[in-house]
Design an enzyme around this catalytic site. Structure first.
Site, short mmCIF file in Angstrom:
data_model
loop_
_atom_site.label_atom_id
_atom_site.label_comp_id
_atom_site.label_asym_id
_atom_site.label_seq_id
_atom_site.Cartn_x
_atom_site.Cartn_y
_atom_site.Cartn_z
N ASP A 1 116.99 54.18 69.73
CA ASP A 1 118.04 55.17 69.28
C ASP A 1 119.43 54.32 69.11
O ASP A 1 119.92 53.93 70.32
CB ASP A 1 118.04 56.35 70.11
CG ASP A 1 118.94 57.47 69.22
OD1 ASP A 1 119.63 57.15 68.34
OD2 ASP A 1 118.53 58.54 69.66
N HIS B 1 116.12 57.15 66.46
CA HIS B 1 116.80 58.48 66.56
C HIS B 1 115.58 59.59 65.90
O HIS B 1 115.43 60.36 66.39
CB HIS B 1 117.95 58.51 65.93
CG HIS B 1 118.68 60.13 66.05
ND1 HIS B 1 119.07 60.35 67.47
CD2 HIS B 1 119.05 61.14 65.18
CE1 HIS B 1 119.34 61.62 67.28
NE2 HIS B 1 119.42 62.07 66.26
N ASP B 2 114.67 58.95 65.01
CA ASP B 2 113.77 59.86 64.42
C ASP B 2 112.71 59.78 65.07
O ASP B 2 111.79 60.63 64.84
CB ASP B 2 113.35 59.32 62.91
CG ASP B 2 114.58 60.05 61.96
OD1 ASP B 2 115.29 60.60 62.15
OD2 ASP B 2 114.36 59.40 60.87
N ARG C 1 123.40 59.41 52.48
CA ARG C 1 122.10 59.68 53.24
C ARG C 1 121.29 58.03 53.49
O ARG C 1 120.89 58.13 54.45
CB ARG C 1 121.15 60.33 52.40
CG ARG C 1 119.54 60.81 52.94
CD ARG C 1 119.83 61.61 54.03
NE ARG C 1 118.37 61.97 54.60
CZ ARG C 1 118.22 62.88 55.42
NH1 ARG C 1 119.15 63.21 55.97
NH2 ARG C 1 117.13 63.47 55.73
N SER D 1 118.43 65.73 68.63
CA SER D 1 119.59 65.40 67.98
C SER D 1 120.59 66.41 68.08
O SER D 1 120.93 66.94 69.01
CB SER D 1 118.89 65.11 66.44
OG SER D 1 120.27 64.46 65.63
#
Lengths: 506, 506
Positions: free
Chosen positions: B448, B486-487, B307, B238
């Site tokens: 992603d 993405h995680d 968030r 990232s």
């Protein structure tokens, strides 16, 4: 003149008036700016680095002050003082439509009801003698009935070049109807309407509605006002693509052809998540005041932010790569936390433009209706039960509206268990069987993030697999044709239009 | 104990204390709830439908009241009263690290500087005698230096099972260093630190920083504290994947191997847009107060919302389809505008969990640093010029920090002209030529959304095309392997880990 956000007399007309009377906004911004420079110089005169500037917040503060003043003006001088002068431009979308007033109650998929309701609509072309050439156009979330200009409203409509004589939806051949959906703010009954039961704004005592509720209300217009037994077609994109399927589902014998563009048969959790963030941001604006902002400063900041998030979901990365790249709005300036890259100023303007043009509560309720959309068999069966219960309760002698406030604070049960995709697909198949014998054109766009293309493929596939003799056509626009994402139906009329024209005339 | 958000004495410790002393939060929620039921029944006693409930807003209001009380407690009784009792759990992440204190000023890519700065770091394994086995791990946006548990902090780190004896990054062989980035809030100099020039919190007089500024600060730690001439590897995912490239770019002779996972060589406008919405939402929380909230109630609602938006960009649709489907949190309840579908309660919890765990200003500055990341030749040349100007200005006798506040309100020039992708790619190629002779492992993840896989393909391709004899390896995880978006680097350690291990040992 009618404004959906502030009742009959618009706060926005007050704003427009102020803007007309001088350079008040500029003055206000300069005042706010000067105050801020003073405060921050006091605060940081000896820091290692200068205080950052926040022009975007100065602008919002100035706007808030001005809206407050307009509001004070509204309260002090009374509404009549605001009615002088030319109509503000936004009023174009709230005039020039007809209103169908249904005096019969409508019972809703989640148990509420409206004792009576209005549906705003516009028409183009002429209904033929056997009333067989009507096309009902369904809108996306925030659109009005003004799909196209017409004598009573010359402003271009949201599908201006798609509908008309010789256009993709040909008004030389078809009679076209477009409504403002139930829950909207452009003339149809929505949260900014008054509840006939107490003459107060519905606000958040407006019941939760569904896409299927919307089409049931439209059907009353089609059958009662126009005496149309069967629509030639039900056509829509985005939430309109949900409605066009829902209309067929509710009234399979009353529609000949169904066109669903960039829609889906059930909302996906990712789309729900994207809409969730918009709703939560809007509801966190203290001006939203749990929906009771009519006659006060509306939650314009929450609306602006919600629209910025929405805009990200309406377009695609490759489009912005080409359009904005990594260009900054002003290369000579130090990078800032306020909008800085060109793509940021674009989003900022998109939010700014929208934030007073649409009713915040309408956005919340219609966005929620989209989340709830699911033509799967279980969901539709439950809805029917709840609707019948609401009707029975209404017809019983001791009718009391059911309380939506539980006696104790709501606690999430939050039992997360993996879903079974096969079961879920079987449920959708069962739900769609009811209409799988009909004629469909389903259009999908590969670059769509909000309604990903596999959702349109799913509609077509499930209908085809039912083997009920339907005529199911599927048409897909690849990234070679459109990078406009979900907004493709508004921006690539040619590519969407040709298959639509052909399908309607076949 | 050190808290990054509220200086030395944490507001959160006040909160924890209150929670410990009884069921205050529950009481408060019930009070707010009762008030709201009363107000809304007064308001809508005769409406057609019941007033909707807003448990999510009740919860936020109760939290705000409690934070206000804790704050009052803090102000009245002084900090010492809060130091009794056990450490609150969050303190784990703000203890157990070392701090490198650099007394030499650092000049920044956008013209600011720090007269001195701190870099918090942790290490695992042992540095060998010729100091050739060091691996620098770079973090994502909000992570601390605590990549893995260690004797001074036994809490699992954010890459706990990736690093360790015999793990993918093997601490039996390598000496691993991880820092909290410049701008962060876990021990390194950031907006919540005090400016030595005036002993006030930097807040938004903190200068704009870049990813390259971060790695220049890290390099001081590597060379000054550990006397390491050349890193065995620079590794990150990232924003860490940006840093690992940036470290090589800044100091090509001081790193042997570069691993960049789910990163990019320049931020894409779509990623900028996604981060933009988070920043604007946060900055619109009135508690943010243009960055000056230290010692007050922090912008916890803005942080929560930011968030939630971020979480949408960290995962993927297919994951949520499987995990949540269209399940609602509580099927027995009427649908609500507050979190209702399971995916919504998930996002709500994710936001709630994070909102007091990280400093809002750190989020803004680091998010902006990611937007500004661009290893293209033009950008890097400009940065060098500005950095030199800042240094010359500092060394001149009449040094005055340059004002970032323009004399007139900032106006967007907003000149939108289509970008030229070929030109832009040529610029990136020119920028990356400097490091194209080195050894790289680039890893991309197909699912992603935030750092789309073509950005990792781009890094590898541009480096390969330079033909400068580099060893460029590219590894991609398809949707058959990971739908974690993405995680993935946090959740599919096995699939990411094998190529990393092999590359480091080759």
């Amino acid at each position: 003149m009618r404004s959906c956000v502030f009742g009959r007399h618009s706060l926005r007309s007050g704003l427009s008036k102020s803007v007309r009377t001088g350079s008040e906004l500029t003055d206000l911004r300069t005042q706010v700016w000067t105050r801020w420079i003073q405060t921050s110089s006091d605060k940081n005169s000896k820091g290692s680095n200068p205080q950052l500037a926040f022009p975007c917040l100065d602008k919002l503060e100035a706007k808030n002050e001005m809206l407050g003043r307009s509001q004070a003006c509204f309260n002090d001088a009374g509404p009549s003082s605001l009615e002088a002068g030319p109509e503000p431009s936004y009023a174009n979308v709230t005039t020039g439509f007809d209103v169908f007033k249904c005096k019969k109650p409508i019972f809703l998929d989640n148990g509420g009801y409206f004792p009576e309701y209005h549906i705003a609509y516009e028409t183009w072309g002429s209904l033929n003698s056997d009333r067989s050439n009507a096309i009902l156009i369904h809108t996306g979330l925030s659109a009005s009935s003004h799909a196209k200009s017409q004598p009573r409203n010359a402003k271009p409509g949201w599908w201006e070049n798609f509908i008309g004589p010789g256009k993709y939806i040909d008004t030389d051949k078809f009679f076209v109807i477009c409504t403002n959906v139930l829950g909207g703010c452009y003339g149809s009954t929505g949260p900014s309407s008054k509840d006939p039961a107490n003459n107060d704004y519905y606000a958040t005592s407006f019941p939760i509605i569904t896409v299927n509720d919307m089409v049931r209300a439209q059907r009353e217009l089609v059958t009662q006002e126009f005496n149309i037994k069967k629509l030639h077609a039900s056509v829509g994109a985005s939430m309109g693509g949900m409605q066009s399927l829902a209309y067929a589902w509710e009234f399979p014998d009353e529609v000949e052809n169904i066109i669903s563009i960039s829609g889906c048969a059930r909302s996906h959790p990712y789309s729900i998540a994207l809409r969730h963030t918009q709703r939560q941001v809007l509801m966190s604006d203290s001006n939203w005041n749990r929906g009771y902002y009519y006659g006060k400063i509306p939650p314009h900041i929450g609306m602006k932010l919600a629209r910025e998030i929405a805009t990200v979901t309406y377009r695609s990365g490759p489009e912005w790569e080409y359009r904005f790249g990594r260009n900054r709005a002003d290369e000579s300036k130090t990078p800032a936390l306020c909008p800085d890259f060109l793509v940021e100023t674009y989003l900022d303007h998109a939010g700014e433009k929208f934030c007073l043009e649409y009713d915040a509560n309408s956005l919340l309720y219609i966005s929620k209706a989209m989340d709830l959309f699911d033509l799967g068999s279980r969901n539709m069966e439950k809805a029917l039960v709840r609707r019948r219960q609401a009707e029975q309760s209404y017809n019983s002698s001791n009718f009391i509206p059911q309380s939506a406030i539980p006696p104790e604070p709501y606690q999430d049960k939050n039992i997360s268990k993996p879903t079974n995709p096969d079961e879920s697909l079987a449920d959708l198949r069962k739900g769609l069987e009811k209409i799988a014998h009909k004629k469909f054109l389903v259009i999908g766009v590969e670059s769509d993030i909000l309604f990903p293309v596999w959702q349109q493929r799913e509609i077509a596939q499930v209908l085809q697999e039912s083997n009920r003799g339907g005529d199911i056509r599927y048409f897909e626009l690849g990234t070679d044709v459109s990078n406009y994402g979900h907004d493709t139906f508004l921006l690539r009329l040619d590519h969407i239009g040709d298959p639509v024209r052909e399908f309607l005339l076949k």
